[in-house]
Design a protein around this motif. Structure first.
Motif, mmCIF file in Angstrom:
data_model
loop_
_atom_site.group_PDB
_atom_site.id
_atom_site.type_symbol
_atom_site.label_atom_id
_atom_site.label_comp_id
_atom_site.label_asym_id
_atom_site.label_seq_id
_atom_site.Cartn_x
_atom_site.Cartn_y
_atom_site.Cartn_z
ATOM 1 N N PHE A 90 0.819 -1.209 0.000
ATOM 2 C CA PHE A 90 0.000 0.000 0.000
ATOM 3 C C PHE A 90 0.860 1.270 0.000
ATOM 4 N N GLN A 91 2.088 1.174 0.509
ATOM 5 C CA GLN A 91 2.944 2.356 0.554
ATOM 6 C C GLN A 91 3.433 2.776 -0.831
ATOM 7 N N GLN A 92 3.220 1.898 -1.814
ATOM 8 C CA GLN A 92 3.606 2.226 -3.187
ATOM 9 C C GLN A 92 2.435 2.808 -3.979
ATOM 10 N N PHE A 93 1.326 3.103 -3.277
ATOM 11 C CA PHE A 93 0.172 3.705 -3.956
ATOM 12 C C PHE A 93 0.573 5.021 -4.609
ATOM 13 N N PRO A 94 0.180 5.227 -5.851
ATOM 14 C CA PRO A 94 0.372 6.554 -6.447
ATOM 15 C C PRO A 94 -0.620 7.536 -5.836
ATOM 16 N N GLU A 95 -0.431 8.785 -6.085
ATOM 17 C CA GLU A 95 -1.379 9.793 -5.620
ATOM 18 C C GLU A 95 -2.740 9.518 -6.247
ATOM 19 N N VAL A 96 -3.786 9.493 -5.412
ATOM 20 C CA VAL A 96 -5.126 9.196 -5.910
ATOM 21 C C VAL A 96 -5.683 10.417 -6.637
ATOM 22 N N PRO A 97 -6.177 10.258 -7.859
ATOM 23 C CA PRO A 97 -6.741 11.399 -8.586
ATOM 24 C C PRO A 97 -7.851 12.075 -7.785
ATOM 25 N N GLN A 98 -7.899 13.397 -7.839
ATOM 26 C CA GLN A 98 -8.886 14.146 -7.075
ATOM 27 C C GLN A 98 -10.300 13.773 -7.466
ATOM 28 N N ALA A 99 -10.503 13.380 -8.712
ATOM 29 C CA ALA A 99 -11.845 12.994 -9.156
ATOM 30 C C ALA A 99 -12.355 11.772 -8.387
ATOM 31 N N ILE A 100 -11.454 10.821 -8.099
ATOM 32 C CA ILE A 100 -11.846 9.631 -7.336
ATOM 33 C C ILE A 100 -12.111 9.998 -5.892
ATOM 34 N N VAL A 101 -11.251 10.834 -5.315
ATOM 35 C CA VAL A 101 -11.447 11.281 -3.930
ATOM 36 C C VAL A 101 -12.805 11.964 -3.787
ATOM 37 N N SER A 102 -13.101 12.876 -4.685
ATOM 38 C CA SER A 102 -14.366 13.615 -4.629
ATOM 39 C C SER A 102 -15.562 12.678 -4.788
ATOM 40 N N ARG A 103 -15.425 11.704 -5.660
ATOM 41 C CA ARG A 103 -16.508 10.758 -5.905
ATOM 42 C C ARG A 103 -16.815 9.935 -4.649
ATOM 43 N N LEU A 104 -15.763 9.448 -3.977
ATOM 44 C CA LEU A 104 -15.965 8.653 -2.772
ATOM 45 C C LEU A 104 -16.599 9.474 -1.656
ATOM 46 N N LEU A 105 -16.114 10.690 -1.467
ATOM 47 C CA LEU A 105 -16.585 11.512 -0.357
ATOM 48 C C LEU A 105 -17.951 12.147 -0.637
ATOM 49 N N ALA A 106 -18.392 12.124 -1.875
ATOM 50 C CA ALA A 106 -19.686 12.714 -2.218
ATOM 51 C C ALA A 106 -20.853 11.765 -1.960
ATOM 52 N N ARG A 107 -20.581 10.475 -1.802
ATOM 53 C CA ARG A 107 -21.672 9.517 -1.574
ATOM 54 C C ARG A 107 -22.374 9.826 -0.254
ATOM 55 N N HIS A 108 -23.706 9.749 -0.251
ATOM 56 C CA HIS A 108 -24.465 10.064 0.954
ATOM 57 C C HIS A 108 -25.850 9.428 0.877
ATOM 58 N N THR A 109 -26.514 9.388 2.022
ATOM 59 C CA THR A 109 -27.894 8.913 2.117
ATOM 60 C C THR A 109 -28.825 10.117 2.201
ATOM 61 N N ASN A 110 -29.924 10.046 1.472
ATOM 62 C CA ASN A 110 -30.937 11.104 1.500
ATOM 63 C C ASN A 110 -32.273 10.462 1.872
ATOM 64 N N ARG A 111 -32.786 10.778 3.068
ATOM 65 C CA ARG A 111 -34.019 10.158 3.569
ATOM 66 C C ARG A 111 -35.261 11.023 3.344
ATOM 67 N N HIS A 112 -35.142 12.062 2.544
ATOM 68 C CA HIS A 112 -36.256 12.969 2.276
ATOM 69 C C HIS A 112 -37.066 12.488 1.070
ATOM 70 N N PRO A 113 -38.238 13.086 0.823
ATOM 71 C CA PRO A 113 -38.989 12.747 -0.400
ATOM 72 C C PRO A 113 -38.183 13.110 -1.645
ATOM 73 N N PHE A 114 -38.418 12.369 -2.737
ATOM 74 C CA PHE A 114 -37.678 12.583 -3.974
ATOM 75 C C PHE A 114 -38.592 13.118 -5.076
#
Length: 343
Positions: A90-114
């Motif tokens: 794992f210490q040889q991981f390259p820098e993670v692209p910001q697009a992947i970081v943003s995608r992971l951290l953007a996931r969320h639950t929405n319990r309101h009406p849709f």
């Protein structure tokens, strides 16, 4: 890449009531994740329980997203009493692209009406060889799934173990919410006075008494109402093995990430699967057997499942009507355990 940086992103994965039942250990140049229960209330699922395997699959999918540029992806390994995810070099991981970081951290639950979905909102969703996703947009089929969920919620609100697990997970005060564990009460879609009512019914003896007067039925109806009116439902289904369940967790996370990236809201419903599993493991009160059997039969028919398939997760989906409050996470350093035993 630092282990804590990897863990920070990995643990953005969903887990049962945000329980975050994971710990990580460094063994030379290998990062190993395993199950670890974090709260005093007993875990109703256990390390190899279905809910924790689904969460494990979601975590594995996150780690695979981080390792996407590497030849050796993370490995999921079953042990006699638990599981491990092994990430070599794992210490040889390259820098993670910001697009992947943003995608992971953007996931969320929405319990309101849709709001309603667009015609092409659900095209080209991710797939998986170990499980499959079924998309339902017909209102008649969605209402059947809503009825199945209501029947299962009736049994859930009548179960002391699940009641105590839920209320041990809820976080009420700012200090509790800032801890980064459990469910922020503000993430729930509650009517006026709902927060006070939830606090009032938190002791099980009070809830058990109220169930005699039908309060559980009212709550079950409210729980299923959003499903009945959902613009769409995605069912994640697979077979019965632990590996297939982990694969379903991966597919669930992959689709969830993609939907949120498209601006589509997601609200997972686990109650139907949970009650099926409790029935199968003989943990369900016999007075609810016929109700749960009927609910499972209804959902199986409307989804046209084969005898070898069952529902791992239902996800209510639609365009968001408002921005939700998001439950917080522990920092990556909180998951690092130098004393964890690798078996």
């Amino acid at each position: 890449m630092l282990a804590t940086a990897i863990v920070d992103l990995a643990v953005s994965a969903p887990s049962a009531d945000n329980s975050q039942s994971w710990c990580f250990r460094i063994d030379s140049d290998t990062l190993v994740c395993s199950y670890r229960h974090r709260v005093v209330t007993p875990d109703p699922f256990g390390p190899l329980g279905h809910a924790n395997l689904i969460a494990c699959g979601a975590l594995l999918e996150n780690l695979d997203s981080l390792a996407i540029q590497r030849a050796s992806p993370p490995k999921w390994i079953a042990t006699p009493t638990s599981w491990q995810i092994v990430l070599e070099r794992f210490q040889q991981f390259p820098e993670v692209p910001q697009a992947i970081v943003s995608r992971l951290l953007a996931r969320h639950t929405n319990r309101h009406p849709f709001l309603q979905l667009g015609k092409h909102d659900l095209t080209r969703l991710p797939e998986s060889p170990g499980s499959r996703a079924i998309t339902i947009r017909e209102s008649s089929a969605i209402k059947v799934l809503g009825d199945a969920i209501m029947h299962c919620s009736l049994a859930r609100f009548d179960c002391q173990e699940l009641h105590e697990w839920l209320f041990s997970s809820l976080r009420w005060s700012k200090q509790e919410i800032d801890s980064g564990t459990g469910l922020d009460i503000n993430t729930l879609h509650l009517p006026p006075g709902g927060r006070r009512f939830m606090k009032w019914i938190s002791p099980w003896p009070r809830m058990a008494l109220l169930n005699r007067f039908g309060i559980g039925r009212v709550m079950a109806y409210a729980d299923a109402a959003l499903v009945r009116n959902a613009p769409g439902i995605i069912a994640i289904v697979s077979g019965n093995s632990a590996q297939e369940t982990v694969d379903s967790g991966r597919l669930m996370q992959r689709i969830w990430l993609e939907l949120n990236a498209r601006g589509i809201a997601v609200h997972p419903y686990y109650v139907l699967t949970d009650q099926r599993n409790r029935r199968k493991s003989k943990k369900l009160d016999p007075k609810w057997h016929a109700t749960i059997d009927s609910a499972i039969a209804m959902a199986t028919e409307v989804l046209n499942l084969s005898p070898e398939e069952h529902i791992d997760m239902l996800m209510r989906i639609g365009r968001p009507s408002c921005l939700p409050v998001r439950s917080r996470r522990l920092p990556g350093s909180a998951f690092m355990d130098a004393n964890a035993v690798i078996r």
